[in-house]
Design a protein around this motif. Structure first.
Motif, PDB file in Angstrom:
ATOM      1  N   GLY A   1      35.957  30.512  17.011  1.00  0.00           N
ATOM      2  CA  GLY A   1      35.621  29.922  18.299  1.00  0.00           C
ATOM      3  C   GLY A   1      35.912  30.872  19.449  1.00  0.00           C
ATOM      4  N   LEU A   2      36.242  30.286  20.618  1.00  0.00           N
ATOM      5  CA  LEU A   2      36.531  31.049  21.846  1.00  0.00           C
ATOM      6  C   LEU A   2      35.368  31.971  22.212  1.00  0.00           C
ATOM      7  CD1 LEU A   2      40.274  32.011  21.215  1.00  0.00           C
ATOM      8  CD2 LEU A   2      39.388  30.123  22.579  1.00  0.00           C
ATOM      9  N   ALA A   3      34.147  31.454  22.050  1.00  0.00           N
ATOM     10  CA  ALA A   3      32.960  32.255  22.349  1.00  0.00           C
ATOM     11  C   ALA A   3      31.983  31.493  23.228  1.00  0.00           C
ATOM     12  CB  ALA A   3      32.281  32.689  21.053  1.00  0.00           C
ATOM     13  N   GLY A   4      32.497  30.649  24.083  1.00  0.00           N
ATOM     14  CA  GLY A   4      31.604  29.893  24.951  1.00  0.00           C
ATOM     15  C   GLY A   4      30.834  28.830  24.178  1.00  0.00           C
ATOM     16  N   ALA A   5      29.579  28.634  24.561  1.00  0.00           N
ATOM     17  CA  ALA A   5      28.747  27.596  23.945  1.00  0.00           C
ATOM     18  C   ALA A   5      27.792  28.174  22.911  1.00  0.00           C
ATOM     19  CB  ALA A   5      27.963  26.857  25.020  1.00  0.00           C
ATOM     20  N   VAL A   6      28.158  29.324  22.316  1.00  0.00           N
ATOM     21  CA  VAL A   6      27.236  30.004  21.418  1.00  0.00           C
ATOM     22  C   VAL A   6      26.982  29.180  20.154  1.00  0.00           C
ATOM     23  CG1 VAL A   6      29.019  31.331  20.212  1.00  0.00           C
ATOM     24  CG2 VAL A   6      26.723  32.273  20.427  1.00  0.00           C
ATOM     25  N   HIS A   7      27.956  28.422  19.684  1.00  0.00           N
ATOM     26  CA  HIS A   7      27.771  27.592  18.497  1.00  0.00           C
ATOM     27  C   HIS A   7      27.276  26.197  18.868  1.00  0.00           C
ATOM     28  CE1 HIS A   7      29.685  30.800  16.416  1.00  0.00           C
ATOM     29  NE2 HIS A   7      30.877  30.544  16.870  1.00  0.00           N
ATOM     30  N   THR A   8      27.781  25.691  19.982  1.00  0.00           N
ATOM     31  CA  THR A   8      27.415  24.332  20.388  1.00  0.00           C
ATOM     32  C   THR A   8      25.930  24.222  20.711  1.00  0.00           C
ATOM     33  OG1 THR A   8      29.623  24.196  21.361  1.00  0.00           O
ATOM     34  CG2 THR A   8      28.094  22.435  21.894  1.00  0.00           C
ATOM     35  N   SER A   9      25.321  25.283  21.224  1.00  0.00           N
ATOM     36  CA  SER A   9      23.903  25.228  21.581  1.00  0.00           C
ATOM     37  C   SER A   9      23.031  24.975  20.353  1.00  0.00           C
ATOM     38  CB  SER A   9      23.485  26.538  22.257  1.00  0.00           C
ATOM     39  OG  SER A   9      23.667  27.641  21.388  1.00  0.00           O
ATOM     40  N   ILE A  10      23.383  25.566  19.220  1.00  0.00           N
ATOM     41  CA  ILE A  10      22.620  25.348  17.983  1.00  0.00           C
ATOM     42  C   ILE A  10      22.779  23.909  17.520  1.00  0.00           C
ATOM     43  CG2 ILE A  10      22.453  25.982  15.551  1.00  0.00           C
ATOM     44  CD1 ILE A  10      23.267  28.808  16.326  1.00  0.00           C
ATOM     45  N   CYS A  11      24.017  23.439  17.502  1.00  0.00           N
ATOM     46  CA  CYS A  11      24.286  22.079  17.017  1.00  0.00           C
ATOM     47  C   CYS A  11      23.621  21.027  17.902  1.00  0.00           C
ATOM     48  CB  CYS A  11      25.784  21.842  16.942  1.00  0.00           C
ATOM     49  SG  CYS A  11      26.667  22.957  15.819  1.00  0.00           S
ATOM     50  N   LYS A  12      23.662  21.244  19.207  1.00  0.00           N
ATOM     51  CA  LYS A  12      23.057  20.272  20.124  1.00  0.00           C
ATOM     52  C   LYS A  12      21.538  20.248  19.988  1.00  0.00           C
ATOM     53  CE  LYS A  12      26.635  19.986  23.679  1.00  0.00           C
ATOM     54  NZ  LYS A  12      26.976  20.179  25.108  1.00  0.00           N
ATOM     55  N   GLN A  13      20.923  21.401  19.728  1.00  0.00           N
ATOM     56  CA  GLN A  13      19.477  21.416  19.558  1.00  0.00           C
ATOM     57  C   GLN A  13      19.076  20.658  18.296  1.00  0.00           C
ATOM     58  OE1 GLN A  13      17.494  25.121  20.276  1.00  0.00           O
ATOM     59  NE2 GLN A  13      15.762  24.643  18.939  1.00  0.00           N
TER      60      GLN A  13
ATOM     61  N   ALA B   1      19.106  36.521  10.792  1.00  0.00           N
ATOM     62  CA  ALA B   1      19.662  35.498  11.684  1.00  0.00           C
ATOM     63  C   ALA B   1      21.173  35.662  11.828  1.00  0.00           C
ATOM     64  CB  ALA B   1      19.328  34.106  11.150  1.00  0.00           C
ATOM     65  N   MET B   2      21.841  36.060  10.746  1.00  0.00           N
ATOM     66  CA  MET B   2      23.289  36.299  10.814  1.00  0.00           C
ATOM     67  C   MET B   2      23.621  37.442  11.765  1.00  0.00           C
ATOM     68  SD  MET B   2      24.772  35.917   6.935  1.00  0.00           S
ATOM     69  CE  MET B   2      25.229  34.321   6.275  1.00  0.00           C
ATOM     70  N   LYS B   3      22.836  38.511  11.688  1.00  0.00           N
ATOM     71  CA  LYS B   3      23.085  39.662  12.555  1.00  0.00           C
ATOM     72  C   LYS B   3      22.817  39.322  14.017  1.00  0.00           C
ATOM     73  CE  LYS B   3      24.467  42.927   9.784  1.00  0.00           C
ATOM     74  NZ  LYS B   3      25.834  43.496   9.912  1.00  0.00           N
ATOM     75  N   GLU B   4      21.744  38.579  14.263  1.00  0.00           N
ATOM     76  CA  GLU B   4      21.462  38.154  15.638  1.00  0.00           C
ATOM     77  C   GLU B   4      22.584  37.257  16.151  1.00  0.00           C
ATOM     78  OE1 GLU B   4      19.111  38.776  17.805  1.00  0.00           O
ATOM     79  OE2 GLU B   4      17.355  39.559  16.739  1.00  0.00           O
ATOM     80  N   GLY B   5      23.024  36.326  15.313  1.00  0.00           N
ATOM     81  CA  GLY B   5      24.089  35.422  15.714  1.00  0.00           C
ATOM     82  C   GLY B   5      25.409  36.137  15.935  1.00  0.00           C
ATOM     83  N   ALA B   6      25.718  37.128  15.080  1.00  0.00           N
ATOM     84  CA  ALA B   6      26.973  37.870  15.223  1.00  0.00           C
ATOM     85  C   ALA B   6      26.997  38.664  16.524  1.00  0.00           C
ATOM     86  CB  ALA B   6      27.164  38.796  14.029  1.00  0.00           C
ATOM     87  N   CYS B   7      25.880  39.287  16.859  1.00  0.00           N
ATOM     88  CA  CYS B   7      25.812  40.054  18.108  1.00  0.00           C
ATOM     89  C   CYS B   7      25.909  39.126  19.320  1.00  0.00           C
ATOM     90  CB  CYS B   7      24.518  40.858  18.141  1.00  0.00           C
ATOM     91  SG  CYS B   7      24.456  42.100  19.447  1.00  0.00           S
ATOM     92  N   SER B   8      25.226  37.993  19.258  1.00  0.00           N
ATOM     93  CA  SER B   8      25.305  37.026  20.358  1.00  0.00           C
ATOM     94  C   SER B   8      26.716  36.475  20.495  1.00  0.00           C
ATOM     95  CB  SER B   8      24.315  35.882  20.117  1.00  0.00           C
ATOM     96  OG  SER B   8      22.990  36.351  20.028  1.00  0.00           O
ATOM     97  N   GLU B   9      27.361  36.224  19.351  1.00  0.00           N
ATOM     98  CA  GLU B   9      28.720  35.671  19.380  1.00  0.00           C
ATOM     99  C   GLU B   9      29.710  36.647  20.011  1.00  0.00           C
ATOM    100  OE1 GLU B   9      32.205  34.252  16.233  1.00  0.00           O
ATOM    101  OE2 GLU B   9      30.135  34.512  15.542  1.00  0.00           O
ATOM    102  N   GLN B  10      29.649  37.917  19.617  1.00  0.00           N
ATOM    103  CA  GLN B  10      30.582  38.898  20.159  1.00  0.00           C
ATOM    104  C   GLN B  10      30.363  39.126  21.654  1.00  0.00           C
ATOM    105  OE1 GLN B  10      33.141  39.866  18.622  1.00  0.00           O
ATOM    106  NE2 GLN B  10      32.600  39.196  16.561  1.00  0.00           N
TER     107      GLN B  10
END
Length: 273
Positions: free
Chosen positions: A78-90, A217-226
């Motif tokens: 966690g501690l990465a803003g709304a990067v995970h919540t945006s996927i779940c909410k969609q 998708a994992m690589k895109e997500g990892a870069c967005s998360e960092q």
């Protein structure tokens, strides 16, 4: 004096938090630089797999109550803003528009999506993948997720991978990649343009392309998360700095008031003698 002590403890606590957030920002910046380099190498894999489906014009068959699969690409950290919540909410917003939401299953890649959907859509969770995001994603990790989808026993008509597409250091977009079953690919309009295609070849390619899309998708997500974590920690450090300034002023004023009060008591006592 008790008020002064409480303010001092609070000030010390906020200073320690600022040190932690600054350290996390530096770590995330180093990880972000590596993730961005890895993403450039992974993008051709994802683009090639999607090009096959586009050129073959693969379209899922229309049914009254189709079975669907959603793959939520998140991580355990966690501690990465709304990067995970945006996927779940969609995903949750799309499920609210479905006529038959029970025909939709969710594969949670990462503990963050699992924790979210256990509160809202517990019965629709198909599988959960953990230990995601602690290390940079590798193709072997994507292969395990693809194998879990293919061996789950859930025969879906259509599906999609939801992930965060990296745009810049301060921007990402929640995007989707469609995934199809083998029967859907075999019934595609222009699948005949590819020579020497039989059931075994299509199955082998489906396994490889699914792993390639998940890896991308994992690589895109990892870069967005960092990048999101780096921005979040920078904002946290700035907020902690502002709080330190306010607490320092409050501490100095309180100490001055205590000292003034003691001086008044001493002077008053001396005057009484």
């Amino acid at each position: 004096m008790p008020n002064l002590k409480i303010i001092g403890l609070r000030l010390k606590s906020v200073k320690n938090i600022q040190k932690i957030t600054q350290s996390m920002k530096m770590v995330s910046a180093a990880k972000y630089a590596r993730a961005e380099r890895d993403l450039k190498a992974a993008r051709p894999l994802g683009n090639a797999a999607q090009a096959f489906y586009n050129q073959a014009e693969v379209v899922p068959e229309e049914k009254e109550a189709p079975k669907e699969l959603y793959v939520a690409m998140t991580s355990d950290r966690g501690l990465a803003g709304a990067v995970h919540t945006s996927i779940c909410k969609q995903i949750r917003a799309e499920l609210a528009t479905k006529a038959n939401p029970d025909n939709v299953k969710i594969l949670c890649v990462g503990d963050k999506s699992r924790a979210f959907f256990q509160r809202w859509n517990r019965d629709q969770i198909l599988l959960v993948g953990s230990e995601i995001g602690r290390l940079p994603p590798q193709f072997g990790d994507a292969s395990k997720v693809a194998n879990a989808i293919l061996s789950s026993g859930y025969e879906f008509d259509s599906g999609k991978i939801l992930y965060n597409k990296y745009n810049s250091v301060v921007s990402y977009t929640t995007s989707t990649i469609p995934i199809f079953s083998q029967d859907t690919v075999n019934n595609a309009t222009k699948i005949s343009v590819y020579d020497s295609l039989d059931a075994d070849v299509v199955q082998s390619y489906m396994e490889y392309s699914l792993a390639s899309l998940i890896y991308y998708a994992m690589k895109e997500g990892a870069c967005s998360e960092q990048s999101s974590r780096m921005t979040a920690m920078d904002n946290s450090s700035k907020n902690a700095g502002e709080m330190i300034d306010k607490l320092t002023i409050t501490f100095n004023r309180t100490r001055q008031a205590v000292i003034t009060g003691e001086l008044i008591e001493i002077i008053s006592g001396a005057a009484a003698l």
